[in-house]
Design a protein around this motif. Structure first.
Motif, PDB file in Angstrom:
ATOM      1  N   ILE A  64     -67.907 -24.380 -44.234  1.00 47.57           N
ATOM      2  CA  ILE A  64     -67.461 -24.555 -42.852  1.00 47.57           C
ATOM      3  C   ILE A  64     -66.041 -24.009 -42.732  1.00 47.57           C
ATOM      4  O   ILE A  64     -65.181 -24.292 -43.564  1.00 47.57           O
ATOM      5  CB  ILE A  64     -67.496 -26.041 -42.440  1.00 47.57           C
ATOM      6  N   MET A  65     -65.842 -23.249 -41.670  1.00 50.13           N
ATOM      7  CA  MET A  65     -64.525 -22.666 -41.407  1.00 50.13           C
ATOM      8  C   MET A  65     -64.026 -23.200 -40.062  1.00 50.13           C
ATOM      9  O   MET A  65     -64.774 -23.230 -39.083  1.00 50.13           O
ATOM     10  CB  MET A  65     -64.656 -21.141 -41.341  1.00 50.13           C
ATOM     11  N   ALA A  66     -62.774 -23.634 -40.042  1.00 49.26           N
ATOM     12  CA  ALA A  66     -62.141 -24.027 -38.789  1.00 49.26           C
ATOM     13  C   ALA A  66     -61.432 -22.807 -38.224  1.00 49.26           C
ATOM     14  O   ALA A  66     -60.593 -22.210 -38.887  1.00 49.26           O
ATOM     15  CB  ALA A  66     -61.150 -25.160 -39.032  1.00 49.26           C
ATOM     16  N   THR A  67     -61.805 -22.409 -37.008  1.00 47.29           N
ATOM     17  CA  THR A  67     -61.185 -21.261 -36.351  1.00 47.29           C
ATOM     18  C   THR A  67     -60.476 -21.743 -35.095  1.00 47.29           C
ATOM     19  O   THR A  67     -60.593 -22.911 -34.705  1.00 47.29           O
ATOM     20  CB  THR A  67     -62.229 -20.197 -35.963  1.00 47.29           C
ATOM     21  N   SER A  68     -59.786 -20.839 -34.438  1.00 41.22           N
ATOM     22  CA  SER A  68     -59.109 -21.211 -33.191  1.00 41.22           C
ATOM     23  C   SER A  68     -60.110 -21.538 -32.088  1.00 41.22           C
ATOM     24  O   SER A  68     -59.762 -22.190 -31.114  1.00 41.22           O
ATOM     25  CB  SER A  68     -58.170 -20.090 -32.748  1.00 41.22           C
ATOM     26  N   ILE A 124     -65.058 -36.614 -36.291  1.00 38.62           N
ATOM     27  CA  ILE A 124     -65.604 -35.287 -36.617  1.00 38.62           C
ATOM     28  C   ILE A 124     -64.693 -34.571 -37.608  1.00 38.62           C
ATOM     29  O   ILE A 124     -65.174 -33.967 -38.579  1.00 38.62           O
ATOM     30  CB  ILE A 124     -65.809 -34.439 -35.339  1.00 38.62           C
ATOM     31  N   VAL A 125     -63.381 -34.637 -37.400  1.00 39.15           N
ATOM     32  CA  VAL A 125     -62.429 -33.999 -38.324  1.00 39.15           C
ATOM     33  C   VAL A 125     -62.624 -34.558 -39.733  1.00 39.15           C
ATOM     34  O   VAL A 125     -62.657 -33.809 -40.710  1.00 39.15           O
ATOM     35  CB  VAL A 125     -60.975 -34.199 -37.832  1.00 39.15           C
ATOM     36  N   GLN A 126     -62.794 -35.863 -39.843  1.00 35.98           N
ATOM     37  CA  GLN A 126     -63.033 -36.485 -41.151  1.00 35.98           C
ATOM     38  C   GLN A 126     -64.374 -36.034 -41.732  1.00 35.98           C
ATOM     39  O   GLN A 126     -64.472 -35.744 -42.931  1.00 35.98           O
ATOM     40  CB  GLN A 126     -62.990 -38.004 -41.023  1.00 35.98           C
ATOM     41  N   ASP A 127     -65.397 -35.976 -40.887  1.00 36.34           N
ATOM     42  CA  ASP A 127     -66.710 -35.515 -41.352  1.00 36.34           C
ATOM     43  C   ASP A 127     -66.638 -34.081 -41.869  1.00 36.34           C
ATOM     44  O   ASP A 127     -67.220 -33.766 -42.916  1.00 36.34           O
ATOM     45  CB  ASP A 127     -67.750 -35.595 -40.224  1.00 36.34           C
ATOM     46  N   ILE A 128     -65.940 -33.221 -41.148  1.00 34.19           N
ATOM     47  CA  ILE A 128     -65.799 -31.832 -41.580  1.00 34.19           C
ATOM     48  C   ILE A 128     -65.107 -31.781 -42.940  1.00 34.19           C
ATOM     49  O   ILE A 128     -65.522 -31.026 -43.832  1.00 34.19           O
ATOM     50  CB  ILE A 128     -65.034 -30.993 -40.533  1.00 34.19           C
ATOM     51  N   SER A 129     -64.080 -32.600 -43.125  1.00 35.35           N
ATOM     52  CA  SER A 129     -63.394 -32.649 -44.423  1.00 35.35           C
ATOM     53  C   SER A 129     -64.341 -33.082 -45.528  1.00 35.35           C
ATOM     54  O   SER A 129     -64.329 -32.518 -46.628  1.00 35.35           O
ATOM     55  CB  SER A 129     -62.192 -33.607 -44.364  1.00 35.35           C
ATOM     56  N   LEU A 130     -65.171 -34.092 -45.262  1.00 38.17           N
ATOM     57  CA  LEU A 130     -66.144 -34.553 -46.260  1.00 38.17           C
ATOM     58  C   LEU A 130     -67.169 -33.466 -46.566  1.00 38.17           C
ATOM     59  O   LEU A 130     -67.540 -33.262 -47.724  1.00 38.17           O
ATOM     60  CB  LEU A 130     -66.850 -35.821 -45.773  1.00 38.17           C
TER      61      LEU A 130
END
Length: 178
Positions: free
Chosen positions: A57-61, A43-49
């Protein structure tokens, strides 16, 4: 999700976008991984792509959030300089959110890396509790510990009056650096 129901590549990334679009709150990497039948690292890789394809897309706490364009009134922002101990973090954040203000981020100035920014996106006491509990359970240090407690927050609200009230609450409690 069983191995045969595992989502693959572009199909999985499209599903992630759909889940984020339809969610009223942030979704963690673990939740997205469970839904897609893959590991959190996938998922982390997908979010980066997806971010590389300019998906907002924003990564929050609290997890991942899709930034939606809304026709609502533009929010006001103010940057405030604060200083306090790690033990005072919960109270500092509560002083802000109790005024109807969102804490967008925390920024510290690192002597080597320059400005380090982390998105917090806390808007109420429940968000504050989740943020502080996550710091405590993971034993992660607060960014402000790198700078003896000095840090900046970008505050967001619908009105200048709310930003003023948050600033005054911080000042009353001795958290503002002047």
């Amino acid at each position: 999700m069983s191995e045969q129901n595992k989502l693959i590549g572009e199909e999985r990334r499209a599903a992630i976008l759909s889940w984020l679009t339809n969610s009223g709150s942030p979704l963690t990497g673990g939740v997205l991984a469970d839904r897609a039948g893959v590991s959190r690292q996938v998922i982390v890789q997908d979010i980066s792509l997806l971010k590389a394809k300019n998906e907002p897309i924003m990564a929050t706490s609290q997890g991942y959030l899709l930034i939606k364009d809304t026709p609502q009134e533009k929010k006001r922002q103010r940057i405030v300089a604060c200083k306090h101990t790690p033990e005072q973090t919960r109270h500092e954040l509560e002083c802000i959110v109790d005024q109807g203000v969102t804490v967008h981020n925390v920024i510290v100035e690192h002597p080597v890396y320059g400005d380090l920014e982390a998105l917090i996106m806390v808007s109420d006491r429940h968000d504050v509790a989740q943020f502080v509990n996550r710091i405590e359970t993971t034993h992660a240090p607060y960014l402000s510990e790198l700078t003896d407690g000095v840090h900046l927050h970008t505050l967001e609200a619908e009105s200048t009056a709310k930003l003023d009230a948050a600033f005054e609450a911080l000042k009353r409690n001795g958290y503002i650096v002047e």
